[in-house]
Design a protein around this motif. Structure first.
Motif, PDB file in Angstrom:
ATOM      1  N   MET A 181       0.828  -1.206   0.000  1.00  0.00           N
ATOM      2  CA  MET A 181       0.000   0.000   0.000  1.00  0.00           C
ATOM      3  C   MET A 181       0.863   1.258   0.000  1.00  0.00           C
ATOM      4  N   MET A 182       1.869   1.299   0.868  1.00  0.00           N
ATOM      5  CA  MET A 182       2.712   2.482   0.955  1.00  0.00           C
ATOM      6  C   MET A 182       3.570   2.664  -0.291  1.00  0.00           C
ATOM      7  N   ALA A 183       3.945   1.574  -0.947  1.00  0.00           N
ATOM      8  CA  ALA A 183       4.703   1.692  -2.189  1.00  0.00           C
ATOM      9  C   ALA A 183       3.866   2.359  -3.266  1.00  0.00           C
ATOM     10  N   VAL A 184       2.602   1.959  -3.360  1.00  0.00           N
ATOM     11  CA  VAL A 184       1.695   2.575  -4.331  1.00  0.00           C
ATOM     12  C   VAL A 184       1.483   4.052  -3.996  1.00  0.00           C
ATOM     13  N   ILE A 185       1.322   4.378  -2.726  1.00  0.00           N
ATOM     14  CA  ILE A 185       1.102   5.761  -2.306  1.00  0.00           C
ATOM     15  C   ILE A 185       2.341   6.614  -2.604  1.00  0.00           C
ATOM     16  N   ALA A 186       3.525   6.058  -2.421  1.00  0.00           N
ATOM     17  CA  ALA A 186       4.748   6.807  -2.735  1.00  0.00           C
ATOM     18  C   ALA A 186       4.794   7.161  -4.218  1.00  0.00           C
ATOM     19  N   VAL A 187       4.368   6.233  -5.073  1.00  0.00           N
ATOM     20  CA  VAL A 187       4.367   6.496  -6.516  1.00  0.00           C
ATOM     21  C   VAL A 187       3.315   7.544  -6.870  1.00  0.00           C
ATOM     22  N   THR A 188       2.091   7.377  -6.360  1.00  0.00           N
ATOM     23  CA  THR A 188       1.032   8.337  -6.696  1.00  0.00           C
ATOM     24  C   THR A 188       1.327   9.717  -6.120  1.00  0.00           C
TER      25      THR A 188
END
Length: 398
Positions: A372-379
């Motif tokens: 989840m946090m990896a996706v949030i870092a990208v977005t």
């Protein structure tokens, strides 16, 4: 008795109508694990009920926006609320995950009427900067919905089962329908008779997509929300199944995150008094970048805890509270003659990216907060990128 367009009561009604969508998203979050057990579906399939909702929400706006430009805001909104009530009843009657997915799709079509058309009404009534302030104030008040929705949903699920959430949503939809019939005035006084022409719709959407300013506002907003929705779609599994929170207390953790959004909207209102809209969007983008990367590092390096998840998301939500009202006002503002269409297209892109983000987090979910946090870092990084383009357009020296 119909309300005056610029009255305080009108603002309250519009805020309530916009709140139908986050209520539909957030109230049943504590029930997701229970839905999976009851309907014999895994976490990925249950999370698809959120993605299906966003797909319906996104597609519905592309239809309802032009419809409201053609026939007016009021009749389209009333039809949407009727769809919402009927599909909410279908949700509570669902006996398998497929039925629930279909019902959620239609529920979203109904809910998006309140969001897309209320924003168009704001543009009908106000200019660009006043619309940004109005949307920020509405955003602060609207945040009360996701602030209390998971608390209510957790207690409903624990006491009466997951279906009780959809009973309450059907009742809310019916109340909004009655209030709109009685009090909502028509604000689109010059309907476009050609708004539903395929050629006109294609030309309008093409005009919007070719406009660099509209694209930058839209993508900054959409990537910001995609990160937030990555958290929304996985929060109950991470906090309840992964970290052992009870459904009844899940809402308190979620409320802390919502307070971040409310703080961001208030920062936005204050900054707009003496700063440009573009500057404010740029600031929101910088916060999204820092919060997203810091969140990824925190869950990667720190021991698993509720604190390690909630604090970075709180900060990320501040950024979206700053970005959302200003990008909406900035994107729709230059197109008063097709505000419904512009609002719909912005909403479509926002929800489509959020649906992809939610599905991606569900696919990658491994029982921890790291995917989840990896996706949030990208977005967050992408939201920053387009927010800086907005800021430079407003001030080339930025």
């Amino acid at each position: 008795m119909r309300l005056q367009p610029q009255s305080f009561s009108m603002a309250i009604l519009l805020t309530a109508l916009v709140s139908v969508a986050p209520l539909s998203t957030d109230m049943y979050l504590p029930a997701l694990p229970a839905i999976g057990r009851d309907l014999q579906a895994d976490a990925g399939m249950v999370q698809l009920t959120l993605s299906a909702y966003l797909i319906g929400f996104a597609g519905g706006q592309l239809i309802l926006g032009p419809l409201s430009d053609r026939f007016g805001r009021r009749p389209v909104l009333l039809a949407g609320l009727m769809i919402f009530v009927i599909s909410s009843i279908a949700c509570l009657l669902a006996s398998n995950i497929t039925m629930l997915l279909v019902a959620r799709l239609f529920q979203a079509v109904g809910a998006c009427a309140g969001t897309a058309i209320s924003r168009a009404v704001v543009r009908d009534i106000h200019g660009v900067k006043d619309a940004a302030r109005m949307l920020a104030h509405m955003g602060t008040a609207m945040a009360t919905a996701p602030l209390i929705a998971p608390l209510i949903g957790g207690h409903l699920t624990a006491s009466y089962g997951w279906q009780a959430n959809f009973v309450v949503l059907a009742g809310i939809g019916a109340l909004m329908l009655v209030l709109s019939v009685i009090a909502l005035p028509e604000t689109h006084t010059q309907p476009d008779p050609l708004a539903l022409s395929v050629r006109r719709m294609a030309r309008n959407y093409s005009t919007l997509l070719k406009n660099a300013t509209f694209r930058d506002f839209t993508l900054s907003n959409a990537f910001g929300f995609a990160g937030l929705f990555g958290f929304i779609s996985s929060s109950s599994f991470i906090l309840i199944d992964g970290l052992g929170m009870r459904p009844e207390t899940f809402g308190f953790a979620f409320a802390v995150v919502v307070l971040g959004y409310m703080s961001g909207t208030q920062v936005s209102v204050r900054l707009l008094k003496n700063r440009s809209l573009e500057y404010v969007v740029g600031l929101g983008g910088r916060i999204a970048l820092v919060a997203g990367i810091a969140g990824l590092l925190t869950v990667w390096l720190a021991p698993p805890s509720v604190f390690a998840v909630i604090v970075p998301i709180f900060c990320y939500n501040i950024s979206f509270g700053i970005i959302m009202p200003n990008t909406m006002a900035g994107g729709i503002g230059p197109f008063p003659h097709m505000a419904g269409t512009a609002s719909a297209l912005m909403g479509f892109v926002q929800m489509a990216l959020a649906a992809f983000s939610g599905a991606l987090v569900g696919h990658l979910y491994d029982g921890t907060a790291l995917p989840m946090m990896a996706v949030i870092a990208v977005t967050g990084t992408l939201a920053w990128l387009f927010a800086q383009r907005v800021a430079r357009r407003g001030d080339p020296s930025a």
